[in-house]
Design an enzyme around this catalytic site. Structure first.
Site, short mmCIF file in Angstrom:
data_model
loop_
_atom_site.label_atom_id
_atom_site.label_comp_id
_atom_site.label_asym_id
_atom_site.label_seq_id
_atom_site.Cartn_x
_atom_site.Cartn_y
_atom_site.Cartn_z
N HIS A 147 0.85 -1.20 0.04
CA HIS A 147 0.29 0.10 0.04
C HIS A 147 0.89 1.20 -0.06
O HIS A 147 2.20 1.32 0.11
CB HIS A 147 -1.25 -0.02 1.26
CG HIS A 147 -0.34 -0.04 2.72
ND1 HIS A 147 0.41 1.10 3.19
CD2 HIS A 147 -0.29 -1.04 3.43
CE1 HIS A 147 0.96 0.80 4.17
NE2 HIS A 147 0.50 -0.36 4.56
N CYS A 155 3.16 -4.82 6.61
CA CYS A 155 2.59 -4.77 5.08
C CYS A 155 4.10 -4.31 4.42
O CYS A 155 5.19 -3.95 5.05
CB CYS A 155 1.76 -3.79 4.82
SG CYS A 155 0.23 -4.35 5.76
#
Length: 442
Positions: A147, A155
């Site tokens: 992202h 992440c």
């Protein structure tokens, strides 16, 4: 009639949903529809790629790189873009459990439904963790993304400008008919030198398994076929008709094209020679790695406390080689009523401890002052006594000293008497001095 009405209603609902999604993307996420830059499109064309040709991604943690590869007209893939990863959390090594803050390593699949044009992190896509391998090995976690926003808690985070391009590669490939694309996430580029560096690491066997998939891509430049059996990855293997791969069951008897076998064996022979040379060579020190499920559990507990708003160290704890854990003394922010309450209790405890330390210091200071005063009094008394005795000695010596005149000559008989008197006075003085020395430690 009812069936027709039902089908019509479903069609209208589907059109409504599709329209809503399309409108949402245009109205609320215009960045999800940005085209790739002309420079990238020109590079793709020069390499025999189209805008909508299939795509795949590779991630290398230690090097901090995310690569985009696209299929050429001959079916083989070529590198088209490389991005510096803005942030990834955790250490080298796989993700084990929810909350361990580890960014996953392995082979993952992204489908259209995993693309999120309205992410809170600008744009995002779910990488598909846990996959069949992760589930077979009891690993947990969810919502692991690539992202934007350059912020990560497990992440792979990119800048907003980077994720717009990465997202566009996937979007365009789906528009071209690709149904899913592969993400290969590695701890590092799996060269002989790097594998030699980490050969003593507890994650080494896992990395050796990933390397088989890495090598298959290096040889073929085609994303490998990935399956899981016996709780391990297998690559480019073909099961007999009627049989399949069971992630937790025994692996079936498999086959592989002879040309691939031959190429892999030649590649492996070259690799082993390079590995043996790297073992003997001087290489950079390894980077920190996750210490298995034990460290993952410690970090997970830290994450749970943080999520509840408790005050915890600003960085998660680490597991040491001897099995102990280390945590920084610097505490994190207070972001909830529970955290503020804990901070208040910590502050109260610290204040009490400081007050107690000050009280004990005052007592010690008073004792020291009293002892110093006593020592001073003793010293003054001793000095006065010494002075008094010295005066007595001087007076006694003066009284006993012989008197001499300038007009009367001493007779020979008187001289010995005077000498005896002086000696007697000196003897008395000497005795008094010895007494003083004995009394006061001289």
């Amino acid at each position: 009639m009812l069936a027709t009405l039902a089908r019509t209603a479903l069609l209208i609902a589907a059109i409504g949903v599709a329209g809503c999604n399309d409108s949402s993307m245009k109205d609320f996420a215009p960045h999800a529809n940005k085209p790739l830059p002309d420079k990238i499109l020109a590079s793709m064309k020069a390499k025999g790629m189209t805008r909508t040709s299939p795509v795949m991604a590779r991630i290398f943690k230690e090097e901090g790189k995310l690569e985009i590869w696209k299929a050429k007209t001959n079916g083989r893939y070529d590198l088209v873009a490389s991005y510096d990863i803005c942030k990834w959390s955790g250490k080298l090594g796989p993700k084990y459990t929810e909350g361990d803050r580890q960014a996953p390593e392995g082979f993952y699949t992204v489908r259209p439904a995993q693309m999120n044009p309205r992410s809170s992190y600008h744009l995002a896509f779910n990488i598909g963790y846990p996959n069949a391998y992760d589930r077979a090995n009891g690993r947990t976690g969810s919502h692991l993304m690539v992202h934007g926003a350059c912020s990560s808690s497990g992440c792979y985070s990119m800048t907003d400008a980077q994720i717009e391009q990465i997202y566009a590669f996937g979007r365009d490939a789906f528009q071209g008919g690709q149904t899913e694309f592969q993400i290969q996430a590695f701890p590092f580029r799996m060269t002989a030198a790097n594998m030699a560096r980490y050969r003593k690491d507890p994650n080494y066997e896992f990395w050796k398994m990933l390397k088989v998939g890495y090598d298959n891509f290096e040889i073929t430049k085609v994303p490998p076929k990935v399956d899981v059996c016996e709780k391990r990855y297998v690559f480019n293997q073909v099961a007999p008709d009627g049989e399949s791969f069971d992630p937790t069951g025994a692996c079936p008897a498999t086959t592989q094209p002879d040309s691939l076998k031959s190429a892999f064996n030649a590649y492996q022979s070259t690799y082993e020679a390079a590995f043996n040379g790297a073992v003997r060579a001087s290489v950079p020190a390894p980077k920190p790695t996750i210490g298995g499920i034990k460290e993952a559990s410690i970090v997970s507990e830290w994450s749970k406390k943080r999520a509840r708003g408790e005050r915890v160290p600003i960085e998660p704890p680490s597991l040491n080689a001897d099995g102990s854990s280390t945590a920084t003394a610097r505490m994190g922010r207070i972001d909830s009523p529970a955290g503020r309450k804990m901070a208040a209790l910590d502050a109260e405890k610290a204040a009490k401890q400081k007050a107690e330390e000050q009280r004990l210091a005052a007592i010690e200071a008073a004792k020291a002052e009293k002892a110093a005063a006593k020592a001073q009094a003793v010293a003054e008394k001793a000095t006065a006594r010494i002075n008094s005795l010295a005066e007595e000695v001087e007076a006694s010596a003066a009284a006993e000293a012989p008197v001499a005149t300038a007009t009367i000559a001493s007779t020979p008989a008187a001289a010995p008497a005077a000498t005896q008197a002086v000696n007697a006075g000196e003897s008395r003085t000497t005795r008094l001095k010895k007494k003083l020395l004995g009394m006061f430690g001289g």
